[in-house]
Design an enzyme around this catalytic site. Structure first.
Site, PDB file in Angstrom:
ATOM      1  N   LYS A 272       0.720  -0.907  -0.561  1.00 11.88           N
ATOM      2  CA  LYS A 272      -0.967  -0.133   0.002  1.00 11.88           C
ATOM      3  C   LYS A 272       0.883   1.185  -0.268  1.00 11.88           C
ATOM      4  O   LYS A 272       1.938   0.900   0.309  1.00 11.88           O
ATOM      5  CB  LYS A 272      -1.198   0.117   1.186  1.00 11.88           C
ATOM      6  CG  LYS A 272      -1.631   0.965   0.665  1.00 11.88           C
ATOM      7  CD  LYS A 272      -3.381  -0.131   0.258  1.00 11.88           C
ATOM      8  CE  LYS A 272      -4.369   0.691   0.515  1.00 11.88           C
ATOM      9  NZ  LYS A 272      -5.610  -0.212  -0.185  1.00 11.88           N
TER      10      LYS A 272
ATOM     11  N   ASP B 219      -7.241   4.329  -3.865  1.00  8.75           N
ATOM     12  CA  ASP B 219      -7.792   3.732  -2.726  1.00  8.75           C
ATOM     13  C   ASP B 219      -8.107   5.652  -2.920  1.00  8.75           C
ATOM     14  O   ASP B 219      -9.072   6.312  -3.524  1.00  8.75           O
ATOM     15  CB  ASP B 219      -6.712   3.829  -1.395  1.00  8.75           C
ATOM     16  CG  ASP B 219      -7.734   3.420  -0.429  1.00  8.75           C
ATOM     17  OD1 ASP B 219      -7.540   1.610  -0.425  1.00  8.75           O
ATOM     18  OD2 ASP B 219      -7.623   3.983   0.752  1.00  8.75           O
TER      19      ASP B 219
HETATM   20  N1  GLU Z   1      -7.536   0.514  -2.479  1.00 12.08           N
HETATM   21  C1  GLU Z   1      -8.103  -0.729  -2.748  1.00 12.08           C
HETATM   22  C2  GLU Z   1      -7.939  -1.664  -1.919  1.00 12.08           C
HETATM   23  O1  GLU Z   1      -8.150  -1.536  -0.432  1.00 12.08           O
HETATM   24  C3  GLU Z   1      -7.605  -1.649  -4.784  1.00 12.08           C
HETATM   25  C4  GLU Z   1      -6.208  -1.833  -4.653  1.00 12.08           C
HETATM   26  C5  GLU Z   1      -5.642  -2.154  -5.728  1.00 12.08           C
HETATM   27  O2  GLU Z   1      -6.706  -2.342  -6.521  1.00 12.08           O
HETATM   28  O3  GLU Z   1      -4.573  -2.800  -5.898  1.00 12.08           O
HETATM   29  O4  GLU Z   1      -7.925  -2.877  -1.671  1.00 12.08           O
END
Ligand code: GLU
Length: 454
Positions: free
Chosen positions: A129, A169
């Protein structure tokens, strides 16, 4: 205390000691570790290989300076992060969050959740992340572009289609992914589509990715409701938030015959007893980048804006609530809110956001027998469809909306059954928290064992 329970508690103590002050990360780690004693009891090999301690420690954490110039010519400064948490199952995968509240601990909590979420999808993706304390709200397109270009100027050396694949996100949508990809492509002089997901379908993105997180959450909730012979048909539903996850959760609830009567943003919430007008909400949020206050003005007296209390108070209105979908942000639904949901006759809560329910709220949901789906299971549809986007990029192919949406639906049905069956196997039927944590953990732990001490 058994040896297994002692190891779990020692691991948590180490997390606290190594990561002082990172409260959201402590919360996320505790929630997972609390589920794991029965697993390490059955699998002493995990303890011998120090899997618990290793899984809590990111493989790599990158923190960098992001200077940029605003429209007035002033130099602005933000901090950028990428936590590459676990790559046992595949390249690090997870979104970028741009929000003023972002700290290292925020990104670590999100990255930690992502490891298990991504494992539950059954697809070959590790967990990571990133993000920044940059606030896109109120910034011009040109400012957002300059920020994204500066952010990527550092980030590009750490990512790649086989290394680490960021996506969106909170605060990062199609516009930001476009600017980020443009700068990545320029720096490397390579059209490496698979380095980011959440791209526009016009240039390498997947159809149904925009809808995937919200749709997936509602599909998971549908599966959960079916275990009690219930459904969305005719249900009153509260959705918090009004961003990408909320909008497509509302769309799917409506397709399943339910009525969403409330949404929110940071300024308050809207009560719209006839049901949210989704076209109007999309126009205001997705096209105009407006606020829910604008929605109320243009809804012509049918909806009400409330700036005190919380969106969950709507459960106490006549008609109550059948399903609650927290789709805004972490720790937005507390114990008092669960009491409102109980008073309104709520049957199920599914987390579209990451960790929106506080630990006390989750305990009360379990005690009160309301079905509860944790985010790492219920909102896995977004990242799962990102993995489908990676597949399309790798094969230089594009799939139809229907094919992609069908794959998403099948993945969510599988995530649901894994959680349900694992909870049953470990003697806690109906406990989706336990089921999700154990099923996700075992998949990652087995891969870590196989890869040796790295
Ligand atoms: N931010 C999204 C999550 O919390 C998606 C992340 C992604 O698609 O890599 O899963």
């Amino acid at each position: 205390m058994s040896t297994a329970a002692q190891s779990v508690s020692a691991t948590y103590d180490t997390v606290l000691r190594r990561n002082p002050g990172e409260l959201e990360f402590h919360q996320a780690a505790k929630e997972v570790l609390d589920s794991l004693a029965p697993v390490v009891e059955r699998h002493p090999e995990y303890l011998d290989a120090a899997i618990l301690e290793r899984i809590c420690e990111p493989e790599r954490q990158i923190i960098f300076r992001v200077p940029w110039v605003d429209d007035a010519g002033r130099v602005q400064l933000n901090r950028g992060f990428r936590v590459q948490y676990n790559s046992a199952l595949g390249p690090y995968k997870g979104g970028l969050r741009f929000h003023p509240s972002v700290r290292l601990g925020t990104i670590k909590f999100l990255g930690f959740e992502q490891i298990f979420k991504n494992a539950l999808t059954g697809l070959p993706i590790g967990g990571g992340k990133g993000g920044s304390d940059f606030d896109p709200k109120g910034k011009s397109d040109a400012e957002v572009m300059r920020f994204c270009q500066s952010f990527m100027t550092e980030l590009h050396r750490h990512i790649g289609a086989e290394t680490d694949v960021p996506a969106g996100d909170i605060g990062v949508g199609g516009r930001e992914i476009g600017y980020l990809f443009g700068q990545y492509k320029r720096l490397g002089n390579r059209y490496e589509s698979g380095v980011l997901t959440g791209k526009s379908p016009a240039w390498g993105g997947s159809l149904a990715r925009t809808e995937a997180t919200g749709y997936g959450t509602v599909i998971f909730a549908r599966e959960m409701l079916a275990t009690r012979n219930a459904s969305f048909d005719g249900a009153r539903v509260i959705v918090s938030g009004s961003g990408n996850v909320a909008i497509y959760a509302i769309e799917k609830v409506q397709q399943f015959g339910g009525t969403v009567v409330a949404v929110s943003d940071s300024s308050g919430y809207v009560y719209d007893p006839d049901g949210i007008d989704l076209d109007l909400l999309k126009q205001i949020k997705e096209i105009e980048r407006g606020r829910i206050a604008d929605y109320v003005v243009r809804r012509g007296g049918r909806a009400e804006l409330r700036t005190t209390g919380k969106v969950w108070d709507v459960a106490r209105e006549p008609g109550g609530v059948k399903v609650a979908l927290p789709c805004a942000t972490q720790n937005e639904l507390d114990e008092a809110d669960v009491r409102s949901l109980i008073a309104g006759g709520c049957l199920a809560v599914a987390e579209g956001a990451n960790m929106p329910c506080t630990p006390a709220a989750v305990n009360l949901l379990h005690e009160s027998d309301i079905l509860f789906a944790p985010g790492k299971a219920a909102n896995a549809g977004g990242v799962a469809t990102s993995a489908l986007e990676m597949q399309q990029n790798a094969s230089r192919d594009t799939w139809t909306f229907e094919h992609t949406a069908d794959r998403l639906e099948q993945i969510m049905i599988n995530v649901h059954s894994q959680c349900k069956e694992t909870a049953e196997e470990y003697g806690a039927p109906g406990n989706y928290v336990l089921g999700a944590n154990i099923a996700g953990f075992v998949r990652v732990a087995d891969a870590m064992l196989a890869l040796g001490v790295i």
